[in-house]
Design a protein around this motif. Structure first.
Motif, PDB file in Angstrom:
ATOM      1  N   GLU A  47       0.815  -1.199   0.000  1.00 22.64           N
ATOM      2  CA  GLU A  47       0.000   0.000   0.000  1.00 22.64           C
ATOM      3  C   GLU A  47       0.855   1.258   0.000  1.00 22.64           C
ATOM      4  N   LYS A  72      11.203  -1.059   3.242  1.00 23.05           N
ATOM      5  CA  LYS A  72       9.914  -0.546   2.780  1.00 23.05           C
ATOM      6  C   LYS A  72      10.085   0.942   2.563  1.00 23.05           C
ATOM      7  N   GLU A 122      13.870  -7.043   8.628  1.00 22.26           N
ATOM      8  CA  GLU A 122      14.565  -8.295   8.355  1.00 22.26           C
ATOM      9  C   GLU A 122      14.082  -8.829   7.003  1.00 22.26           C
ATOM     10  N   ALA A 124      12.920 -11.506   4.612  1.00 25.63           N
ATOM     11  CA  ALA A 124      12.346 -12.855   4.600  1.00 25.63           C
ATOM     12  C   ALA A 124      12.534 -13.413   3.197  1.00 25.63           C
ATOM     13  N   GLU A 128       6.614 -15.030  -0.332  1.00 23.35           N
ATOM     14  CA  GLU A 128       5.265 -14.890   0.210  1.00 23.35           C
ATOM     15  C   GLU A 128       4.641 -16.252   0.460  1.00 23.35           C
ATOM     16  N   ASP A 185       3.410  -6.994   8.204  1.00 21.26           N
ATOM     17  CA  ASP A 185       2.351  -6.011   7.946  1.00 21.26           C
ATOM     18  C   ASP A 185       1.514  -5.726   9.189  1.00 21.26           C
ATOM     19  N   HIS A 403      -1.346   1.514  -4.207  1.00 22.13           N
ATOM     20  CA  HIS A 403      -1.351   0.140  -3.745  1.00 22.13           C
ATOM     21  C   HIS A 403      -1.537  -0.755  -4.937  1.00 22.13           C
ATOM     22  N   ARG A 405      -0.658  -3.876  -4.850  1.00 26.45           N
ATOM     23  CA  ARG A 405      -0.815  -5.249  -4.450  1.00 26.45           C
ATOM     24  C   ARG A 405      -2.285  -5.552  -4.313  1.00 26.45           C
TER      25      ARG A 405
HETATM   26  N1  LIG Z   1      10.627  -8.382   5.251  1.00 25.60           N
HETATM   27  C1  LIG Z   1      10.365  -8.695   3.999  1.00 25.60           C
HETATM   28  N2  LIG Z   1      11.111  -9.592   3.351  1.00 25.60           N
HETATM   29  C2  LIG Z   1      10.847  -9.923   2.070  1.00 25.60           C
HETATM   30  N3  LIG Z   1       9.842  -9.401   1.359  1.00 25.60           N
HETATM   31  C3  LIG Z   1       9.063  -8.499   1.947  1.00 25.60           C
HETATM   32  C4  LIG Z   1       9.273  -8.094   3.284  1.00 25.60           C
HETATM   33  N4  LIG Z   1       8.336  -7.190   3.608  1.00 25.60           N
HETATM   34  C5  LIG Z   1       7.575  -7.038   2.529  1.00 25.60           C
HETATM   35  N5  LIG Z   1       7.993  -7.817   1.521  1.00 25.60           N
HETATM   36  C6  LIG Z   1       7.401  -7.905   0.191  1.00 25.60           C
HETATM   37  O1  LIG Z   1       6.771  -6.691  -0.113  1.00 25.60           O
HETATM   38  C7  LIG Z   1       5.372  -6.888  -0.283  1.00 25.60           C
HETATM   39  C8  LIG Z   1       4.616  -5.726   0.301  1.00 25.60           C
HETATM   40  O2  LIG Z   1       4.953  -5.610   1.661  1.00 25.60           O
HETATM   41  P1  LIG Z   1       3.886  -5.193   2.762  1.00 25.60           P
HETATM   42  O3  LIG Z   1       2.675  -6.036   2.616  1.00 25.60           O
HETATM   43  O4  LIG Z   1       4.528  -5.231   4.082  1.00 25.60           O
HETATM   44  O5  LIG Z   1       3.619  -3.727   2.312  1.00 25.60           O
HETATM   45  P2  LIG Z   1       2.456  -2.827   2.771  1.00 25.60           P
HETATM   46  O6  LIG Z   1       2.735  -1.499   2.203  1.00 25.60           O
HETATM   47  O7  LIG Z   1       2.323  -2.916   4.239  1.00 25.60           O
HETATM   48  O8  LIG Z   1       1.234  -3.505   2.043  1.00 25.60           O
HETATM   49  P3  LIG Z   1      -0.245  -3.778   2.493  1.00 25.60           P
HETATM   50  O9  LIG Z   1      -0.530  -2.903   3.654  1.00 25.60           O
HETATM   51  O10 LIG Z   1      -1.006  -3.460   1.303  1.00 25.60           O
HETATM   52  O11 LIG Z   1      -0.320  -5.235   2.817  1.00 25.60           O
HETATM   53  C9  LIG Z   1       5.081  -8.196   0.396  1.00 25.60           C
HETATM   54  O12 LIG Z   1       3.991  -8.816  -0.169  1.00 25.60           O
HETATM   55  C10 LIG Z   1       6.334  -8.977   0.182  1.00 25.60           C
HETATM   56  O13 LIG Z   1       6.328  -9.564  -1.096  1.00 25.60           O
END
Ligand SMILES: Nc1ncnc2c1ncn2[C@@H]1O[C@H](COP(=O)(O)OP(=O)(O)OP(=O)(O)O)[C@@H](O)[C@H]1O
Length: 873
Positions: A47, A72, A122, A124, A128, A185, A403, A405
């Motif tokens: 997002e 991020k 960290e 990961a 997913e 998240d 967003h 995703r």
């Molecule tokens: N720590 C991590 N390690 C590896 N990949 C990550 C990590 N954090 C996020 N990602 C990747 O980035 C994508 C988006 O991250 P995240 O869902 O945390 O973002 P967001 O902005 O909080 O999205 P939303 O709130 O829409 O779910 C994840 O689906 C994943 O593929």
């Protein structure tokens, strides 16, 4: 001329030896940096923007592999002050800084400069979780059990801190290198102060949200809603699809009220391969009435999780100690003596992903690194950082971003699986159940193996923690067959429950109905195409429904309560369903208590109050930016637009994923000429040209630039090499903001077409990681888009490329109409700002913009390219 080896570059898996001639081709090397991190490929998009792979520029030891992180990146100017987005970010940061558990993503630090906030997490590396399930179709019971135990442990830990996640779903789970679960998240996390405190804000995702969030306007017990979500996740892990996903009257799940009517009225159904113990647990979790729903504590004691009871018995305090001491890390992936379990579908994709992960392990062995004493196998690439009693985070100012995703990625993916599955069931019949039963013993053994693997790693450096050490020892025992006191204790309780023979469920008719005969499956089979269902449910999303049908909620509340008991008693059952109660006590009156919650007010949604992370390099020390925000959580923020925006994002995600391509931190970066032999880097200080005609060439080189230096497995190449970045202020000063935005937009559309066009090779540079990211994005989009959005999918794009150019333009105009108003407005705004050159066809304008001869916009070139291509075809 003889080739002279110039330097060794570590590409993760291979050590490449450069020769002089090769070096000349690679001489232009630039690293995109963010503070102390070099940025790599895009891991995903959320997002708030992109999540990039990063690695530390400087290793603490000379031969140490740089630490990998996920950053991020959030554009500060995209998040309005005091907006819901800002609250989400604060929530996430404030929550993560309190959480230190192996199954919760670790916050490394928070950095910011004038343009971006970077939440450094960290990494990961396992990817997913929903994709993992998708690859495997469904998880084997032992694997599901292990991962579910980890999920429960993580959730229990955060509950113990007084925090509830409130948006647990497959999309918010990642896997680490060793396929351990990582909860991520925390944007909806909230604090409950006492164990009875109820919450009012409905949030989460419809498919995962507990019924009480949807069917009732009453405050809800937040931890119980997390429990429900865990149940849905467990079901999805085990079955390969989501429960209650088969309502023929609401195939898309768009009607949330109807969806929950269906959930509360329809008994839980199981495919035959889900074992009785697992069913029993699921039946206790997925109970509509939260008061009757099992508690986390009792989940931990459930017979099905017995193989992991010792892991689950580690208390939050023990985790705190162990994680602080860095003595305990995530257990490694179970060591399989045989081959990796292969998915019955798409072995190639499983294989490739597996190879990727394996190659990381092998990489480590290639580099003669002195392993730190407490180095974890699960952190092969990372280096342990010195324990810090508290994360330092920076106050943040942010804004909203797009967003891309999709909210329904998991749903669609799983739907695809279940469709395939159902077809399979039709052909296979009920023979699978026996085979499954016969292999239970094998799985139990596999689980034991996993335990032993856990012990070895978990045992490293745990001497400071008596309890964790006990866990380790008991793990050892369990492998050799001896039963630990804890297990005995639990078993005794379980047996008690068994002897009592009391089940929460009413006696069930042993109807021996196989899924083949199951109503839901029958009518589902008729559904040839299923559109995805939205999986995110957020504040305000029910507002419309509620106002539309005020009586519905009360009705539904009654329905929920009635159905809660009915669902238990009339559940479809198979012969395996008649297992007696396995719980020591019913979940009816049991109360969870919070062992040790955060000190009151230690968690807030206000701006993180800790010291700013000191940053250097291109980051601005922005202490001055920190504006204390005395703002508390507004539980009942009714964002009526949110659902619409969220929906819009789904539709606009494709465009967004493209339009952001060019607007990254690399805008601050200038190419660095690396002279072989260690000569100091030459920094090109020429400000990038803002002229539209220069856009394409820069676009080609810049779009994948963040990925160029990232080898496929993410290990940076030539890390000790020169990496230079200019400060923001320098570049901001050197180039007008408007022009840079203009360029980026053009690059974005260029990459939009180039990424997905069949002839993209002519438009995009050859960076392999970029291709990988592109394919991920495209896969994500293709998985996560409903049919209505299919028209913008790359495959459709390429298949349509044979149509006349005019028709193509018309299609794009239609796409434009589908885009959210915000996007259209934004574009309209841009076009007002003398944006005539920006993609006329996409803009939907009828008359092509006037522009000086010889000067052609990137978008125009792209369209010309399409035309030419169409003509050729
Ligand atoms: N720590 C991590 N390690 C590896 N990949 C990550 C990590 N954090 C996020 N990602 C990747 O980035 C994508 C988006 O991250 P995240 O869902 O945390 O973002 P967001 O902005 O909080 O999205 P939303 O709130 O829409 O779910 C994840 O689906 C994943 O593929």
């Amino acid at each position: 001329m003889a080739s002279i080896p110039q330097r060794h570059t570590y590409y993760g898996g291979e050590t490449s030896v450069y020769t002089q001639s090769e070096t000349t081709t690679r001489i232009r090397r630039k690293h995109v940096t963010f503070g102390p991190y070099i940025l790599g490929s895009t891991l995903g998009e959320g997002e708030f923007g992109k999540v990039k792979l990063g690695w530390s520029k400087a290793a603490s030891a000379p031969l140490e592999v740089p630490k990998q992180v996920a950053i991020k990146l959030i554009r500060r100017d995209s998040i309005p002050k005091n907006s819901e987005k800002e609250i989400k970010i604060y929530r996430e940061i404030n929550a993560l800084k309190h959480l230190s558990h192996p199954n919760i993503v670790r916050l490394e630090e928070v950095l910011q400069n004038s343009k971006y906030i970077g939440i450094v997490l960290e990494y990961a590396s396992g990817g997913e979780f929903y994709k993992y399930i998708q690859r495997k179709r469904r998880l084997k019971e032992a694997v599901a059990c292990r991962l579910f135990a980890q999920l429960i442990s993580g959730v229990n830990y955060m509950h113990s801190k007084g925090l509830v996640h409130r948006d647990l779903k497959l999309e918010n789970l990642l896997l680490d290198k060793h396929e351990n679960l990582v909860i991520t998240d925390f944007g909806f996390v909230n604090e409950f102060v006492t164990h009875n405190e109820l919450m009012k804000t409905s949030c989460g995702s419809p498919c995962y949200a507990a019924p009480e969030l949807v069917v009732s306007t009453k405050p809800y017990e937040a931890r119980k809603s997390d429990v429900w979500s865990c149940g849905v996740i467990l079901y999805a892990m085990s079955a390969g699809y989501l429960p209650w996903d088969d309502d023929p009257r609401n195939p898309d799940g768009n009607d949330i009220v109807r969806l929950y009517q269906y959930i509360t009225r329809t008994p839980l159904k199981f495919p035959e391969y889900i074992t009785p113990l697992s069913r029993d647990l699921l039946r206790r979790i997925l109970v509509s009435d939260p008061r009757r729903r099992i508690t986390l504590k009792n989940i931990q004691r459930h017979e099905w999780l017995k193989p992991h009871s010792q892991f689950l018995s580690i208390t939050p305090e023990e985790w705190d100690k162990a994680m602080l001491a860095k003595g305990v890390f995530r257990p490694p992936r179970p060591v399989h003596t045989s081959k990796r379990p292969q998915s019955s579908c798409s072995t190639s994709s499983t294989g490739s992903k597996g190879e990727k992960r394996d190659s990381l392990v092998m990489d480590y062995t290639l580099v003669p690194l002195p392993a730190p004493p407490h180095q974890s196998q699960s952190h092969v690439i990372t280096k342990p950082s010195p324990p810090s009693p508290e994360m330092r985070v920076s106050p943040v100012r942010h804004n909203m971003n797009r967003h891309s995703r999709s909210d329904s990625a998991a749903s669609i993916a799983l739907q695809a699986v279940v469709n395939a599955e159902r077809e399979g069931i039709n052909t296979i019949g009920s023979g699978g159940g026996n085979a499954h039963n016969s292999s239970v013993g094998t799985r139990a053994n596999a689980s034991g193996d996993h335990m032993s693997a856990n012990i070895n790693v978990s045992g490293t450096g745990t001497s400071t923690n008596r309890n964790v050490a006990k866990f380790v020892i008991q793990r050892s025992n369990s492998v050799t067959g001896s039963v630990s006191p804890l297990i005995n204790h639990d078993s005794a309780i379980m047996e008690k429950g068994l002897l009592a023979g009391k089940s929460l469920e009413a006696p069930q008719p042993n109807r021996n109905i196989t899924p083949l005969l199951n109503d839901g499956l029958i009518h589902s089979n008729k559904v040839t195409h299923r559109k995805p269902r939205p999986t995110s449910y957020h504040p305000g999303s029910m507002a419309a429904n509620r106002s539309a049908s005020p009586g519905t909620m009360d009705t539904l509340t009654g329905v929920a309560n009635m159905a809660a008991s009915r669902a238990m008693s009339t559940a479809e059952s198979s012969p395996l369903d008649s297992a007696p109660s396995l719980m020591p006590e019913s979940g009816l009156n049991s109360q969870e208590h919070s062992p040790k919650m955060l000190p009151r007010r230690s968690f807030s949604v206000s701006e993180p109050s800790l010291d700013l992370q000191s940053v250097s390099g291109d980051l601005i020390k922005s202490h001055g930016d920190a504006q204390p925000m005395a703002r508390r959580l507004h539980e009942q923020v009714e964002d009526v637009d949110y659902r619409q925006r969220r929906q819009s994002r789904r539709y606009s995600s494709f465009f967004n994923s493209v339009t952001e391509e060019g607007e990254d931190v690399e805008s601050r970066i200038v190419p660095v000429h690396i002279v072989p032999g260690g000569a100091p880097p030459r920094i090109s200080t020429t400000a990038p040209s803002a002229s539209p005609s220069a856009a394409p060439s820069r676009g080609h080189s810049r779009v994948p630039s963040a990925d160029i230096n990232t080898p496929p497995n993410g290990i940076p190449s030539g890390l000790p090499s020169q990496s230079v970045s200019l400060s923001n202020s320098e570049l901001v000063a050197s180039r007008p903001e408007k022009d840079r935005k203009q360029d980026r937009k053009r690059f974005s559309f260029l990459s939009f077409y180039s990424s997905y066009n069949a002839s993209r090779s002519s438009l995009v540079s050859e960076a392999p990681t970029h291709r990988r990211v592109g394919s991920q994005t495209s896969q994500r989009n293709s998985l996560s888009r409903p049919a209505t959005r299919g028209s913008v999918r790359p495959s459709t794009q390429s298949s349509q490329s044979a149509q006349p150019a005019q028709q193509h333009q018309q299609q794009q105009q239609q796409q434009q109409q589908q885009q959210p108003q915000s996007l259209i407005a934004a574009r309209a705004g841009r076009s007002k700002k003398n944006r005539q050159s920006a993609v006329p066809s996409i803009e939907g304008t009828q008359s092509p913009p006037l522009r000086p001869q010889g000067e052609q916009s990137t978008a125009r070139k792209v369209m010309d390219f399409f035309k030419r291509r169409s003509m050729r075809v």
